[in-house]
Write an enzyme that holds these catalytic residues in place. Structure first.
Site, PDB file in Angstrom:
ATOM      1  N   CYS A  62      -4.914  13.006  12.445  1.00  0.00           N
ATOM      2  CA  CYS A  62      -5.660  11.700  12.350  1.00  0.00           C
ATOM      3  C   CYS A  62      -5.770  10.848  13.678  1.00  0.00           C
ATOM      4  O   CYS A  62      -5.192  11.527  14.694  1.00  0.00           O
ATOM      5  CB  CYS A  62      -5.529  10.813  11.133  1.00  0.00           C
TER       6      CYS A  62
ATOM      7  N   ARG B 255       0.610  14.401  12.804  1.00  0.00           N
ATOM      8  CA  ARG B 255       0.860  14.332  11.556  1.00  0.00           C
ATOM      9  C   ARG B 255       0.989  15.656  10.712  1.00  0.00           C
ATOM     10  O   ARG B 255       0.445  15.814   9.817  1.00  0.00           O
ATOM     11  CB  ARG B 255       0.096  13.353  10.411  1.00  0.00           C
TER      12      ARG B 255
ATOM     13  N   LYS C 158       0.820  -1.268   0.026  1.00  0.00           N
ATOM     14  CA  LYS C 158       0.082  -0.083  -0.099  1.00  0.00           C
ATOM     15  C   LYS C 158       1.044   1.215  -0.076  1.00  0.00           C
ATOM     16  O   LYS C 158       0.662   2.056  -0.912  1.00  0.00           O
ATOM     17  CB  LYS C 158      -0.791   0.068   1.087  1.00  0.00           C
ATOM     18  N   ASN C 159       1.783   1.222   0.734  1.00  0.00           N
ATOM     19  CA  ASN C 159       2.646   2.532   1.148  1.00  0.00           C
ATOM     20  C   ASN C 159       3.697   2.715  -0.114  1.00  0.00           C
ATOM     21  O   ASN C 159       4.434   3.751   0.037  1.00  0.00           O
ATOM     22  CB  ASN C 159       3.455   2.597   2.489  1.00  0.00           C
TER      23      ASN C 159
ATOM     24  N   ASP D 104       4.002   0.527  11.760  1.00  0.00           N
ATOM     25  CA  ASP D 104       2.667   0.081  11.500  1.00  0.00           C
ATOM     26  C   ASP D 104       2.467  -1.325  11.804  1.00  0.00           C
ATOM     27  O   ASP D 104       1.365  -1.931  11.528  1.00  0.00           O
ATOM     28  CB  ASP D 104       3.069   0.002  10.012  1.00  0.00           C
TER      29      ASP D 104
ATOM     30  N   ARG E   5      -8.909  -0.119   4.299  1.00  0.00           N
ATOM     31  CA  ARG E   5      -7.819   0.884   3.441  1.00  0.00           C
ATOM     32  C   ARG E   5      -6.762   0.172   3.254  1.00  0.00           C
ATOM     33  O   ARG E   5      -6.015   0.458   2.493  1.00  0.00           O
ATOM     34  CB  ARG E   5      -7.445   2.055   4.733  1.00  0.00           C
TER      35      ARG E   5
HETATM   36  C1  EPZ Z   1       3.970   7.069   6.141  1.00  0.00           C
HETATM   37  O1  EPZ Z   1       3.357   8.066   6.809  1.00  0.00           O
HETATM   38  C2  EPZ Z   1       3.080   5.864   6.056  1.00  0.00           C
HETATM   39  N1  EPZ Z   1       2.005   6.041   5.252  1.00  0.00           N
HETATM   40  C3  EPZ Z   1       2.641   5.318   7.214  1.00  0.00           C
HETATM   41  O2  EPZ Z   1       1.755   4.437   7.287  1.00  0.00           O
HETATM   42  C4  EPZ Z   1       3.727   5.113   8.245  1.00  0.00           C
HETATM   43  O3  EPZ Z   1       3.446   4.988   9.714  1.00  0.00           O
HETATM   44  C5  EPZ Z   1       4.713   6.129   8.321  1.00  0.00           C
HETATM   45  O4  EPZ Z   1       5.252   6.777   7.083  1.00  0.00           O
HETATM   46  C6  EPZ Z   1       6.056   5.892   9.163  1.00  0.00           C
HETATM   47  O5  EPZ Z   1       6.814   4.865   8.656  1.00  0.00           O
HETATM   48  C7  EPZ Z   1       2.229   6.196   3.623  1.00  0.00           C
HETATM   49  O6  EPZ Z   1       3.395   5.814   3.340  1.00  0.00           O
HETATM   50  C8  EPZ Z   1       1.322   6.365   2.961  1.00  0.00           C
HETATM   51  P1  EPZ Z   1       6.096  10.345   8.219  1.00  0.00           P
HETATM   52  P2  EPZ Z   1       3.793   9.535   6.760  1.00  0.00           P
HETATM   53  O7  EPZ Z   1       6.115  11.415   7.435  1.00  0.00           O
HETATM   54  O8  EPZ Z   1       4.735   9.858   5.314  1.00  0.00           O
HETATM   55  C9  EPZ Z   1       6.787  13.517  11.700  1.00  0.00           C
HETATM   56  C10 EPZ Z   1      -0.026   2.878   7.573  1.00  0.00           C
HETATM   57  O9  EPZ Z   1      -0.494   2.283   8.377  1.00  0.00           O
HETATM   58  N2  EPZ Z   1       6.559  14.555  10.620  1.00  0.00           N
HETATM   59  O10 EPZ Z   1       7.422   9.318   8.062  1.00  0.00           O
HETATM   60  O11 EPZ Z   1       2.878  10.513   7.004  1.00  0.00           O
HETATM   61  C11 EPZ Z   1       5.198  12.874  12.020  1.00  0.00           C
HETATM   62  O12 EPZ Z   1       4.428  13.674  12.612  1.00  0.00           O
HETATM   63  C12 EPZ Z   1       0.350   4.362   7.389  1.00  0.00           C
HETATM   64  O13 EPZ Z   1       0.336   2.326   6.645  1.00  0.00           O
HETATM   65  C13 EPZ Z   1       6.664  15.820  10.817  1.00  0.00           C
HETATM   66  O14 EPZ Z   1       6.826  16.215  12.036  1.00  0.00           O
HETATM   67  O15 EPZ Z   1       5.121   9.440   7.988  1.00  0.00           O
HETATM   68  C14 EPZ Z   1       5.458  11.418  12.584  1.00  0.00           C
HETATM   69  O16 EPZ Z   1       5.752  11.496  13.802  1.00  0.00           O
HETATM   70  C15 EPZ Z   1       0.224   5.069   9.000  1.00  0.00           C
HETATM   71  N3  EPZ Z   1       6.416  16.790  10.077  1.00  0.00           N
HETATM   72  C16 EPZ Z   1       6.793  11.181  11.735  1.00  0.00           C
HETATM   73  O17 EPZ Z   1       7.316  12.252  11.387  1.00  0.00           O
HETATM   74  C17 EPZ Z   1       6.138  16.213   8.466  1.00  0.00           C
HETATM   75  O18 EPZ Z   1       6.309  17.182   7.799  1.00  0.00           O
HETATM   76  C18 EPZ Z   1       6.714  10.005  10.882  1.00  0.00           C
HETATM   77  O19 EPZ Z   1       5.826  10.439   9.868  1.00  0.00           O
HETATM   78  C19 EPZ Z   1       6.271  15.001   8.212  1.00  0.00           C
HETATM   79  C20 EPZ Z   1       6.193  14.062   9.455  1.00  0.00           C
END
Ligand code: EPZ
Length: 418
Positions: free
Chosen positions: A116, A121, A22-23, A305, A397
Site C-alpha cells: 500500500c 506490508r 480504530k486499530n 502512526d 478511514r
Molecule cells: C498495524 O498495522 C496498524 N493497523 C497500523 O496502523 C500501524 O502502523 C502498525 O500496526 C504498526 O504499529 C491496524 O492495527 C489495523 P505490523 P500492521 O504488522 O499490523 C512488517 C494506521 O495508520 N511485517 O505491526 O499491518 C511490516 O512490513 C495503520 O492506523 C512483516 O514484515 O503492522 C512493517 O514493517 C497504518 N511481515 C512492520 O512489520 C508480516 O507478516 C510492522 O507491521 C507483518 C508485518
C-alpha cells in the site's frame, strides 16, 4: 469528492473526546466471527475502515449493523470463508480475518493483500504463525488458501513484533487444542483490547501488553458487549495540532501512559503537558523548539502512526530535526505536499531531515494516505493564508468528524463537496 477548506493561523482552545480506537475495533470485528451469539462493539465509530470490516462480515453471511451506540454483530448465519480481492485491497488489515475464519470454519481464502502507500506490508509472519498452529497454506493466482483440522496449540516466536500477526495468532489459538505461547508479540494497547474482548467472550488469554501472550484453548465462545479503549493516535493527532497552532487543548478518553513517547517529544518542543486520569492537556506558545531526533518504534516507542503529524509540527519549529521511519519503507510520501506549503525537508530513504521555517504558507495539497493526510491538515491549520486538502477518503478511514472536532477547538476548517 470532498475537500477541506482551511484558513490557517487560529490558536486552538477547548476539549475533544477521543473515539474508540480504530486499530482496536478492526480486530474485534474479526473476533466477532468466533461465536454465533450476538456481539456489541460499544462506541465503535462509523469510520470507513470499520464500515469496510462490516461489509466483509456481511459478505461472509453475518449481520453487522451500526447504531448511535456502536456496532451490533451477529455471525450465527456466517457460512462463507472467502474474502474478495476488492475488499482486501481496500482494507489490508482484513488479513487478520484468516485466524478467525480458520477457528470458525477450519478454512479461509483471502486475496493476497499486497502493498500500500506506506510500504510493502508483507504477511509472512502471519502465515508462519498460522502454520505453527497446524494450518496448511497454498498460494495460487494471488489468493491464499488455508485449511486445518482442529487447530493445535503451539509455541510461536515472531521475528518482529507485528501487531497484525500477533492478533491473527491470538484469533487462531483462542479455541485451539491446548496451550499457545506467542513470543516476540507486539505490545500495543490494541492487543490488550483484543485480549480483554476475547476473555469477555469466555476465552483464556493473558500477557497481552507484554512480549509474551499465553492462550489456553477453550471449546466455545459466547457473545459479549464490549467498549474498546480510546484512540491514542486520534488523541495524539489533536495534541500535535494544538502544539503546532498554539493555544491550550485537552483530549479525554486516552490514558497518558499510552502516549508517553509523544508527550515526551512535545515537552522537548517546549509544550506544557498536564495529565490526570484519562485527560491530557497541552499548552503551547506556537513557536516551539525542534525535536532533534524522532525514531518510530514498536510500542512503547514513538508510534509510526504519528510520524507524519510530528514531521508537520517540526516544519515550523526552531532548529533542525531528523525523523527516522523504522516501521514502513515509504511512509514519507506526504512530504512533497508539505514542500508545496514551503516546508524545508529532505528525504533520504527512511530519514527525513527537517529544517524549521518561521511559517508555512497555504496551498492546494492532496492526501495520499490516512496519517499523511492528517499531517497536511495540521500543517494547513498553522500556515499563513488559505489551503485546501483534497481526497478526504484517506482521512475518513481513521478519523470520525475530523473537521467538526477541529472546528470545535477554534480552527477555521470547512468540509465542502467538489
Ligand atoms: C498495524 O498495522 C496498524 N493497523 C497500523 O496502523 C500501524 O502502523 C502498525 O500496526 C504498526 O504499529 C491496524 O492495527 C489495523 P505490523 P500492521 O504488522 O499490523 C512488517 C494506521 O495508520 N511485517 O505491526 O499491518 C511490516 O512490513 C495503520 O492506523 C512483516 O514484515 O503492522 C512493517 O514493517 C497504518 N511481515 C512492520 O512489520 C508480516 O507478516 C510492522 O507491521 C507483518 C508485518
Amino acid at each position: 469528492m470532498d475537500k477541506f477548506m482551511i484558513v490557517g493561523g487560529r490558536r486552538l482552545f477547548g476539549s475533544v473526546k477521543a473515539e474508540c480506537a480504530k486499530n482496536a475495533v478492526l480486530p474485534l470485528f474479526a473476533a466477532a466471527v468466533l461465536t454465533d451469539e450476538p456481539v456489541f462493539l460499544r462506541g465503535a465509530p462509523p469510520i470507513a475502515d470499520a464500515l469496510c470490516m462490516a461489509q466483509i462480515l456481511r459478505e461472509l453471511g453475518a449481520e453487522a449493523e451500526f447504531t448511535a451506540e456502536g456496532v451490533a454483530v451477529r455471525s450465527a448465519d456466517a457460512h462463507l470463508h472467502t474474502i474478495s480481492s476488492a475488499l482486501t485491497r481496500e482494507l489490508r488489515s482484513s488479513v487478520f480475518m484468516l485466524g478467525a475464519l480458520l477457528t470458525r470454519f477450519h478454512r479461509a481464502c483471502i486475496a493476497y493483500p499486497g502493498g500500500c502507500d506506506i510500504g510493502l506490508r508483507p504477511i509472512d509472519l502471519h502465515l508462519s504463525a498460522l502454520k505453527r498452529l497446524g494450518v496448511s497454506i497454498t498460494e495460487r493466482e494471488g489468493y491464499i488458501f488455508c485449511e486445518c483440522g482442529r487447530l493445535r496449540g503451539a509455541e510461536i516466536q515472531l521475528d518482529f513484533p507485528s501487531v497484525g500477526a500477533t492478533e491473527n495468532a491470538m484469533l487462531a489459538a483462542v479455541m485451539a487444542e491446548g496451550e499457545t505461547r506467542i513470543g516476540g508479540a507486539a505490545k500495543e494497547p490494541e492487543i490488550v483490547d483484543l485480549q480483554n474482548f476475547l476473555n469477555r467472550m469466555g476465552a483464556k488469554v493473558k500477557g497481552a501488553g507484554t512480549d509474551t501472550v499465553r492462550i489456553e484453548g477453550v471449546s466455545r465462545l459466547h457473545g459479549a458487549d464490549f467498549r474498546p479503549s480510546g484512540d491514542r493516535i486520534e488523541a495524539g493527532t489533536f495534541l500535535i495540532a494544538a502544539a503546532l497552532c498554539g493555544g491550550e487543548a485537552e483530549v479525554t478518553g486516552v490514558r497518558p501512559e499510552k502516549l508517553a513517547s509523544l508527550l515526551h517529544k512535545l515537552r522537548e518542543n517546549g509544550c506544557k503537558i498536564h495529565t490526570k486520569n484519562d485527560k491530557i492537556r497541552v499548552e503551547s506558545s506556537g513557536r516551539l523548539k525542534s525535536n532533534r531526533r524522532i525514531e518510530t518504534m514498536p510500542f512503547p516507542g514513538f508510534p509510526t502512526d504519528l510520524q507524519a503529524q510530528a514531521t508537520a509540527l517540526n516544519c515550523t519549529c526552531e532548529g533542525c530535526s531528523l525523523i527516522v521511519e523504522n516501521l514502513f519503507e515509504t511512509r514519507f510520501k506526504y512530504v512533497p505536499e508539505l514542500q508545496k506549503m514551503g516546508a524545508d525537508i529532505v528525504v533520504r530513504g527512511r530519514n527525513a531531515f527537517v529544517r524549521g521555517v518561521p511559517r508555512l504558507h497555504g496551498a492546494s495539497v492532496t492526501a495520499g494516505d490516512l496519517r499523511g493526510g492528517a499531517a497536511l491538515v495540521l500543517a494547513a491549520l498553522g500556515a499563513e493564508g488559505a489551503s485546501e486538502v483534497l481526497d478526504l477518503s484517506h482521512i475518513d478511514r481513521g478519523y470520525y468528524n475530523f473537521a467538526g472536532k477541529l472546528k470545535n477547538l477554534g480552527a477555521d476548517i470547512r468540509r465542502v463537496r467538489t
